[in-house]
Design an enzyme around this catalytic site. Structure first.
Site, PDB file in Angstrom:
ATOM      1  N   HIS A 162      -2.022  -5.382  -7.055  1.00 40.86           N
ATOM      2  CA  HIS A 162      -0.671  -5.210  -6.475  1.00 40.86           C
ATOM      3  C   HIS A 162      -0.086  -6.572  -6.093  1.00 40.86           C
ATOM      4  O   HIS A 162       0.284  -6.811  -4.935  1.00 40.86           O
ATOM      5  CB  HIS A 162      -0.795  -4.302  -5.246  1.00 40.86           C
ATOM      6  CG  HIS A 162       0.476  -3.685  -4.758  1.00 40.86           C
ATOM      7  ND1 HIS A 162       1.602  -4.421  -4.444  1.00 40.86           N
ATOM      8  CD2 HIS A 162       0.799  -2.396  -4.533  1.00 40.86           C
ATOM      9  CE1 HIS A 162       2.546  -3.604  -4.028  1.00 40.86           C
ATOM     10  NE2 HIS A 162       2.093  -2.360  -4.072  1.00 40.86           N
ATOM     11  N   GLU A 265       2.706  -5.665 -11.050  1.00 34.90           N
ATOM     12  CA  GLU A 265       1.358  -5.144 -10.814  1.00 34.90           C
ATOM     13  C   GLU A 265       0.744  -4.549 -12.081  1.00 34.90           C
ATOM     14  O   GLU A 265       1.161  -3.479 -12.521  1.00 34.90           O
ATOM     15  CB  GLU A 265       1.436  -4.044  -9.743  1.00 34.90           C
ATOM     16  CG  GLU A 265       2.256  -4.433  -8.532  1.00 34.90           C
ATOM     17  CD  GLU A 265       2.610  -3.211  -7.680  1.00 34.90           C
ATOM     18  OE1 GLU A 265       1.858  -2.228  -7.668  1.00 34.90           O
ATOM     19  OE2 GLU A 265       3.676  -3.248  -7.029  1.00 34.90           O
TER      20      GLU A 265
HETATM   21  O1  TA6 Z   1       3.489  -0.549  -6.047  1.00 38.64           O
HETATM   22  C1  TA6 Z   1       4.707  -0.186  -5.507  1.00 38.64           C
HETATM   23  C2  TA6 Z   1       4.468   0.594  -4.236  1.00 38.64           C
HETATM   24  O2  TA6 Z   1       3.651   1.689  -4.507  1.00 38.64           O
HETATM   25  C3  TA6 Z   1       5.803   0.994  -3.619  1.00 38.64           C
HETATM   26  O3  TA6 Z   1       6.066   2.368  -3.739  1.00 38.64           O
HETATM   27  C4  TA6 Z   1       5.743   0.465  -2.202  1.00 38.64           C
HETATM   28  O4  TA6 Z   1       5.538   1.410  -1.250  1.00 38.64           O
HETATM   29  C5  TA6 Z   1       4.668  -0.590  -2.288  1.00 38.64           C
HETATM   30  O5  TA6 Z   1       3.778  -0.210  -3.293  1.00 38.64           O
HETATM   31  C6  TA6 Z   1       3.942  -1.013  -1.017  1.00 38.64           C
HETATM   32  O6  TA6 Z   1       2.926  -0.144  -0.674  1.00 38.64           O
HETATM   33  P1  TA6 Z   1       2.093  -0.374   0.660  1.00 38.64           P
HETATM   34  O7  TA6 Z   1       1.186   0.809   0.783  1.00 38.64           O
HETATM   35  O8  TA6 Z   1       1.310  -1.638   0.487  1.00 38.64           O
HETATM   36  O9  TA6 Z   1       3.091  -0.461   1.774  1.00 38.64           O
END
Ligand code: TA6
Length: 292
Positions: A162, A265
């Protein structure tokens, strides 16, 4: 994959030290090729600065650390599910592997690059015995590989790297490599859509799961550099930025910090999730380089 032996101290080569960073244990890498910080919590790389460059990873100055916290920034390792999971009802968003301390199993040099391996065993809350291993190769380029290995129980897994990439201004990006690709739009209830035959330019809250597994180049126009993301073993590329309306609701991110990053990601998610039989493994990885 290196075996995990109870509390075996791993010899740290010169240029690698174990320090307290933001109140938790982290490996600090300082070599002629690069500087980096890798937290044992989540095996979470929060900084990678190749020589002569600015940090390629963005890290929130309001991030939480320690005791189950998910660090905001760097490269969160996501799995064994993505987001709320395919069923949409998982209790912990993005899985549990980012919320546990990992164990260092290997630290060495390969040429000018530092190679670090970490493992997370006996942490699967389901009792299924899933294990996670991560390998970082840190130098002028950065490679990260994440392996999930099923324990006694068969398990369906998703996984993602991520990555929060540091950019001068997210409103002035051209993201190449997604042209014409199908995506699920997570700002529109996962509606199916298709990228135009042009580079992606972000103009609002963006949360897209592209069916792309090849190289993506993030052209940071205002920053005068490109970051190239070369994934392997993946099926998807997620692009995310909350824009101010969503950023304002995130306690671990300054309200104005959304302009300074984009998440791109490499992932295996949604319908590309894989069922692992006992002992079966999924490995995803990525290599980053910076071009001026
Ligand atoms: O990868 C994108 C995502 O899933 C978004 O929907 C957003 O919520 C982001 O990740 C951040 O997620 P987190 O759980 O780290 O706040």
């Amino acid at each position: 994959m290196s075996p995990v032996t109870e509390r075996t101290p791993v010899h740290l080569p010169s240029g690698v030290s174990l320090e307290q960073v933001n109140g938790t244990e982290a490996l600090v890498i300082n070599t002629p090729a690069a500087r980096a910080v890798l937290h044992l919590d989540g095996a979470h790389l929060t900084s990678w600065t190749p020589a002569g460059e600015q940090d390629v990873l963005w890290l929130s100055e309001l991030s939480e650390y320690g005791d189950g916290a998910a660090i905001r920034g760097g490269i969160p390792l996501v799995g064994p599910w993505f987001g709320p999971g395919r069923s949409g009802d998982k209790p912990v968003k993005h899985g549990w592997i980012r919320n546990h301390p990992w164990e260092l199993t290997e630290a060495s040099f390969d040429g000018k690059d530092v190679v670090l391996e970490l493992a997370l065993v006996d942490a699967d809350p389901s009792g299924g015995g899933l294990r996670a291993d991560a390998r970082f190769r840190i130098g002028a380029e950065l490679s990260v590989d994440l392996t999930l290995t099923a324990g006694a129980q068969e398990v369906e897994v998703e996984a993602a790297l991520h990555t929060y990439l540091a950019v001068a201004d997210v409103r002035e990006l051209r993201i190449h490599g997604l042209q014409g690709a199908d995506y699920l739009d997570n700002t529109q209830g996962l509606a199916e859509d298709r990228q135009e035959d042009t580079a992606l330019e972000l103009t609002g809250p963006t949360d897209r799961i592209y069916s792309v597994n090849s190289e993506v180049r993030i052209e940071d126009v205002a920053g005068g550099r490109s970051i190239v993301s070369c994934p392997r073993g993946t099926a998807k590329t997620v692009v995310w930025n909350p824009w101010p309306e969503l950023a304002a609701g995130m306690a671990d991110m300054p309200d104005d910090a959304w302009t300074s990053f984009v998440c791109v990601e490499p992932a295996v998610a949604k319908e590309s999730a894989q069922v692992l039989r006992s002992g079966g493994a999924l490995t995803i990885g990525v290599t980053y380089r910076v071009e001026r």
